[in-house]
Design a protein around this motif. Structure first.
Motif, PDB file in Angstrom:
ATOM      1  N   TYR A  47       0.840  -1.207   0.000  1.00 57.60           N
ATOM      2  CA  TYR A  47       0.000   0.000   0.000  1.00 57.60           C
ATOM      3  C   TYR A  47       0.878   1.262   0.000  1.00 57.60           C
ATOM      4  O   TYR A  47       0.641   2.219  -0.738  1.00 57.60           O
ATOM      5  CB  TYR A  47      -0.916  -0.034   1.216  1.00 57.60           C
ATOM      6  CG  TYR A  47      -1.740   1.224   1.382  1.00 57.60           C
ATOM      7  CD1 TYR A  47      -2.864   1.454   0.584  1.00 57.60           C
ATOM      8  CD2 TYR A  47      -1.412   2.185   2.329  1.00 57.60           C
ATOM      9  CE1 TYR A  47      -3.620   2.590   0.730  1.00 57.60           C
ATOM     10  CE2 TYR A  47      -2.161   3.334   2.470  1.00 57.60           C
ATOM     11  CZ  TYR A  47      -3.267   3.530   1.669  1.00 57.60           C
ATOM     12  OH  TYR A  47      -3.995   4.662   1.816  1.00 57.60           O
ATOM     13  N   VAL A  51       0.760   4.293  -2.653  1.00 57.34           N
ATOM     14  CA  VAL A  51       0.180   5.579  -2.263  1.00 57.34           C
ATOM     15  C   VAL A  51       1.256   6.604  -1.927  1.00 57.34           C
ATOM     16  O   VAL A  51       1.045   7.807  -2.072  1.00 57.34           O
ATOM     17  CB  VAL A  51      -0.788   5.363  -1.077  1.00 57.34           C
ATOM     18  CG1 VAL A  51      -1.298   6.672  -0.531  1.00 57.34           C
ATOM     19  CG2 VAL A  51      -1.955   4.517  -1.524  1.00 57.34           C
ATOM     20  N   PRO A  55       2.020   9.835   5.425  1.00 57.50           N
ATOM     21  CA  PRO A  55       2.058   9.818   6.904  1.00 57.50           C
ATOM     22  C   PRO A  55       3.029   8.717   7.321  1.00 57.50           C
ATOM     23  O   PRO A  55       2.623   7.594   7.625  1.00 57.50           O
ATOM     24  CB  PRO A  55       0.617   9.509   7.297  1.00 57.50           C
ATOM     25  CG  PRO A  55      -0.123   9.217   6.041  1.00 57.50           C
ATOM     26  CD  PRO A  55       0.856   9.087   4.933  1.00 57.50           C
ATOM     27  N   SER A  58       2.690   6.938  10.629  1.00 56.69           N
ATOM     28  CA  SER A  58       1.609   5.955  10.678  1.00 56.69           C
ATOM     29  C   SER A  58       2.036   4.664   9.993  1.00 56.69           C
ATOM     30  O   SER A  58       1.786   3.558  10.508  1.00 56.69           O
ATOM     31  CB  SER A  58       0.373   6.494   9.965  1.00 56.69           C
ATOM     32  OG  SER A  58      -0.062   7.647  10.596  1.00 56.69           O
TER      33      SER A  58
ATOM     34  N   ILE B 407      -5.720  11.178   8.978  1.00 54.97           N
ATOM     35  CA  ILE B 407      -5.437  11.356   7.555  1.00 54.97           C
ATOM     36  C   ILE B 407      -6.033  10.166   6.808  1.00 54.97           C
ATOM     37  O   ILE B 407      -5.742   9.008   7.140  1.00 54.97           O
ATOM     38  CB  ILE B 407      -3.919  11.432   7.332  1.00 54.97           C
ATOM     39  CG1 ILE B 407      -3.354  12.566   8.171  1.00 54.97           C
ATOM     40  CG2 ILE B 407      -3.591  11.631   5.870  1.00 54.97           C
ATOM     41  CD1 ILE B 407      -1.865  12.515   8.334  1.00 54.97           C
ATOM     42  N   PRO B 408      -6.903  10.384   5.844  1.00 57.51           N
ATOM     43  CA  PRO B 408      -7.555   9.251   5.147  1.00 57.51           C
ATOM     44  C   PRO B 408      -6.542   8.269   4.553  1.00 57.51           C
ATOM     45  O   PRO B 408      -6.763   7.059   4.577  1.00 57.51           O
ATOM     46  CB  PRO B 408      -8.344   9.948   4.038  1.00 57.51           C
ATOM     47  CG  PRO B 408      -8.579  11.322   4.537  1.00 57.51           C
ATOM     48  CD  PRO B 408      -7.424  11.677   5.392  1.00 57.51           C
ATOM     49  N   ALA B 409      -5.405   8.818   4.065  1.00 54.31           N
ATOM     50  CA  ALA B 409      -4.425   7.918   3.446  1.00 54.31           C
ATOM     51  C   ALA B 409      -3.819   6.963   4.457  1.00 54.31           C
ATOM     52  O   ALA B 409      -3.242   5.943   4.077  1.00 54.31           O
ATOM     53  CB  ALA B 409      -3.323   8.744   2.791  1.00 54.31           C
ATOM     54  N   ALA B 410      -3.944   7.294   5.754  1.00 59.87           N
ATOM     55  CA  ALA B 410      -3.293   6.456   6.769  1.00 59.87           C
ATOM     56  C   ALA B 410      -4.242   5.431   7.375  1.00 59.87           C
ATOM     57  O   ALA B 410      -3.847   4.697   8.280  1.00 59.87           O
ATOM     58  CB  ALA B 410      -2.710   7.339   7.866  1.00 59.87           C
ATOM     59  N   PRO B 412      -5.386   2.505   6.381  1.00 56.93           N
ATOM     60  CA  PRO B 412      -4.902   1.116   6.411  1.00 56.93           C
ATOM     61  C   PRO B 412      -3.910   0.857   7.541  1.00 56.93           C
ATOM     62  O   PRO B 412      -3.940  -0.219   8.161  1.00 56.93           O
ATOM     63  CB  PRO B 412      -4.229   0.948   5.048  1.00 56.93           C
ATOM     64  CG  PRO B 412      -4.891   1.933   4.175  1.00 56.93           C
ATOM     65  CD  PRO B 412      -5.223   3.086   5.042  1.00 56.93           C
TER      66      PRO B 412
END
Lengths: 115, 437
Positions: A47, A51, A55, A58, B407-410, B412
């Motif tokens: 992923y 992407v 972040p 994260s 954050i939406p991308a985070a 997962p």
């Protein structure tokens, strides 16, 4: 030649599987748990490659929680394995308590680093 | 009763008076004219009249008058100085070359007209301004192809020059059709002085030599590198005009017709009057003087000017620029005014849009770098006074609570961390209940 090679591989896998079937169930459960953790980590890496690493904290905490879980589970597996003579003095209950404590610390750190 | 009426009228006029004082007018008012002798006052009266009709207050003095002085009690008495005294060896009173240069250094304007056999004093002043006159005292600019056809066939020292600089701000928007009559000494520009400009250059066939003697050695100044009239705008916006001919200002040259050799058109009137009138407007700050006011900046969608910006803020910057027209401030129209967002080097350089009413504006995003920045406008254009504005503004990084929480991308990664925790619980249960086997 090719035929015999694929037959050899099949034989090898079958032999592996039959040897593994003799493993005690509790160790098999730990193996399943480790596979689950490693697989989750792989999904996150893929992923991230798609992407981007935005972040990044994260991403790191997500992957490290999987890796940490897998490492701790492997440690538990070593300690509760009856055939492992190194830890024959260590009670499986004590090993499991260590595992739980380490997991608590791990997830505490992960939660702090996730956001 | 009558006294009261007069008093009330005066009182009501008082605000107008105050208004006229407070208005910022960059044009010069008082000009000292230093002459070799008072005959020049009448022989060059057309030039002086055009200045007086534009509101200048001319003070004519002989250059060796012992009572002349530029300043009194540390204050300059004049805004501009015209030196129509090419032969003066020593000024009277307290004036000398150094005091004239101090006068310019304090932002005042100067017109110097030299002539053949110009004195060392005038040459020294010109040299300080970046202009080197031909060292031969008897030299004149001679042009055997670009001379003005005169009734008496002369020595081709009366030149019809049309090598004007291409600049509307210096020479006015109206094109000068007729050539300019010139008889005098040529000069070259000091290459190390970047502020001096050739306004009227000689033709490629001109040279500078003594016309009465035979030419034995090659002339030192030749071709279009000879400048006939030059201007300087100093860094403090003081303006200087240097001409190698005093007769080009005279009534005789203003009025006489001109026909350039080899050209079929005969002009009834030489270009001198238009050329020198327009150029004197520029020198005395009736044109090409800019001012910038109302420098504003704020975040997009806000009005208040903040004391500090954050990185990646969108901001709007605006400034109003006006040009002095001689009587009032007119909006300045240009499409090349740029603003810099500057910290040691410009991080952003943007050309500002204008609404045609003097309002220049642009918007941009603060770069992803924090530190102490400046908004800078450095506007230097030929003929215009230079604008140099800078305004300091700090830029800070994000505060810890200004980052996005989720954050939406985070998602997962969040999911993975929580599924590991859930997996831990499930595994614990399974592991414990599986114990008996």
């Amino acid at each position: 030649m090719a035929k015999s090679t694929s037959k050899d591989a099949q034989d090898l896998l079958r032999a592996l599987w039959s040897a593994y079937s003799a493993t005690p169930t509790n160790l098999k459960i730990i193996d399943l748990y480790v596979i689950f953790a490693v697989f989750t980590a792989l999904i996150q890496v893929v992923y991230m490659a798609l992407v981007g690493s935005f972040p990044f904290n994260s991403f790191l905490s997500g992957v490290l929680s999987c890796v940490g879980t897998a490492v701790l589970a492997v440690c538990l597996r070593i300690q509760v394995n009856k055939e492992n003579k190194e830890f024959k003095d260590l009670a499986p209950e004590r090993a499991f308590a260590d595992f739980v404590l380490c997991n608590l610390v791990l997830h505490l750190v992960i939660m702090n680093f996730l956001g | 009763m009558a006294k009261l009426v007069v008093f009330l009228t005066l009182i009501s006029l008082l605000p107008l008076l105050c208004n006229s004082f407070s208005d910022d007018k960059p044009s010069d008012r008082h000009i000292l004219v230093l002459l070799d002798d008072f005959a020049i006052k009448s022989s060059h009266s057309l030039f002086f009249k055009s200045l007086q009709s534009r509101g200048f207050d001319l003070d004519f003095k002989l250059a060796d008058d012992p009572k002349i002085s530029l300043q009194r009690y540390g204050q300059y008495l004049y805004d501009g100085l015209i030196l129509f005294c090419p032969t003066i060896e020593r000024f009277g009173g307290s004036i000398d070359a150094a005091s004239i240069l101090d006068f310019v250094d304090s932002g005042h304007d100067l017109i110097v007209a030299a002539d053949s056999n110009a004195s060392d004093l005038i040459r020294e002043i010109a040299t300080e301004c970046g202009v080197d006159f031909d060292e031969d005292p008897a030299a004149l600019v001679v042009d055997h192809t670009g001379y003005a056809i005169a009734a008496t066939e002369g020595d081709h020292t009366l030149i019809a020059a049309d090598g004007f600089i291409k600049s509307n701000v210096l020479l006015g928007s109206k094109k000068i059709e007729a050539p300019v009559l010139f008889r005098g000494i040529g000069h070259s520009l000091n290459p190390s002085n970047s502020l001096v400009l050739k306004v009227l250059s000689a033709s490629p066939s001109a040279y500078s030599a003594n016309p009465k003697s035979k030419l034995t050695s090659p002339p030192s100044l030749t071709g279009s590198s000879i400048s006939l009239v030059s201007v300087v705008q100093a860094r403090n916006n003081a303006r200087i005009l240097i001409s190698g001919s005093i007769s080009m200002f005279s009534n005789r040259f203003f009025r006489s017709g001109v026909q350039k050799a080899g050209s079929p058109t005969k002009h009834d009137k030489s270009g001198n009057e238009q050329f020198l009138t327009e150029l004197s407007k520029w020198v005395f700050h009736e044109r090409g003087h800019l001012k910038a006011v109302n420098v504003r900046h704020h975040k997009v969608g806000e009005v208040e000017e903040p004391a500090i910006y954050r990185i990646n803020d969108d901001l709007e910057y605006s400034v109003e620029i006006y040009e002095w027209s001689g009587t009032s401030w007119k909006p300045y129209v240009a499409d090349d005014v740029q603003v810099q967002f500057y910290m040691m080097s410009p991080y952003i350089l943007k050309t500002m849009s204008t609404d045609g009413k003097g309002h220049f504006f642009t918007s941009f995003k603060v770069p992803d770098v924090y530190g102490v920045f400046q908004f800078k406008v450095e506007y230097q254009r030929l003929g215009y006074t230079s604008l140099s504005l800078s305004k300091q503004i700090p830029v800070r990084p994000f505060r810890h609570n200004e980052y996005e929480r989720f954050i939406p991308a985070a998602y997962p990664y969040y999911g993975a961390a929580f599924s590991m925790m859930a997996g831990f619980f499930v595994f614990t249960a399974v592991h414990l209940y599986n114990k008996p086997t």
